[in-house]
Design an enzyme around this catalytic site. Structure first.
Site, PDB file in Angstrom:
ATOM      1  CE1 TYR A  71     -15.238  18.633 -48.375  1.00 25.67           C
ATOM      2  CE2 TYR A  71     -15.206  18.198 -50.732  1.00 25.67           C
ATOM      3  CZ  TYR A  71     -14.895  19.015 -49.653  1.00 25.67           C
ATOM      4  OH  TYR A  71     -14.233  20.199 -49.860  1.00 25.67           O
ATOM      5  CB  CYS A  72     -20.745  16.917 -45.349  1.00 32.95           C
ATOM      6  SG  CYS A  72     -21.163  15.302 -44.656  1.00 32.95           S
ATOM      7  NE  ARG A  73     -19.031  18.066 -38.140  1.00 32.31           N
ATOM      8  CZ  ARG A  73     -19.058  17.417 -36.983  1.00 32.31           C
ATOM      9  NH1 ARG A  73     -17.938  17.237 -36.312  1.00 32.31           N
ATOM     10  NH2 ARG A  73     -20.178  16.955 -36.489  1.00 32.31           N
TER      11      ARG A  73
END
Length: 114
Positions: A71-73
């Site tokens: 995941y990221c933003r």
């Protein structure tokens, strides 16, 4: 000859939360930058920070057969990493759809959006 776009397997924030609640947690890899991790993370769920730009330093630390959620933003950077991991032979890797924004919106509003 153009290649067809690769489908990136995804998991929604709600699906991930259900898995975590059931004690069926995948490996969580956060590919954002350290300053972003300081703002918000899923560290309390066992996530580890592995910045995207350093993938070649940390990729070999992961188990290619383990279920892994990246995941990221917002889900864009992590989609690139999922593609890279799939090309490196990872069989069970997924992108957190919508990233931490989706987690904040759909699961835990206490996680800051930035």
């Amino acid at each position: 000859m153009s290649m067809s776009p690769q489908v990136i397997p995804e998991i929604t924030a709600t699906e991930l939360k259900e898995r975590l609640d059931a004690g069926d947690a995948p490996v969580l890899v956060d590919v954002r930058e350290p300053h972003e991790w300081e703002i918000a993370s899923l560290e309390q769920h066992g996530a580890v920070l592995r910045p995207m730009d350093d993938i070649f330093d940390w990729r070999d630390e992961l188990d290619p057969s383990a279920e892994t959620v990246v995941y990221c933003r917002t889900g864009n950077r992590s989609a690139w990493i999922v593609r890279d991991l799939m090309e490196a032979g990872f069989q069970n890797v997924r992108n957190l759809k919508g990233g931490l924004h989706a987690w904040s919106t759909d699961v835990d509003p206490s996680v800051p959006r930035y």
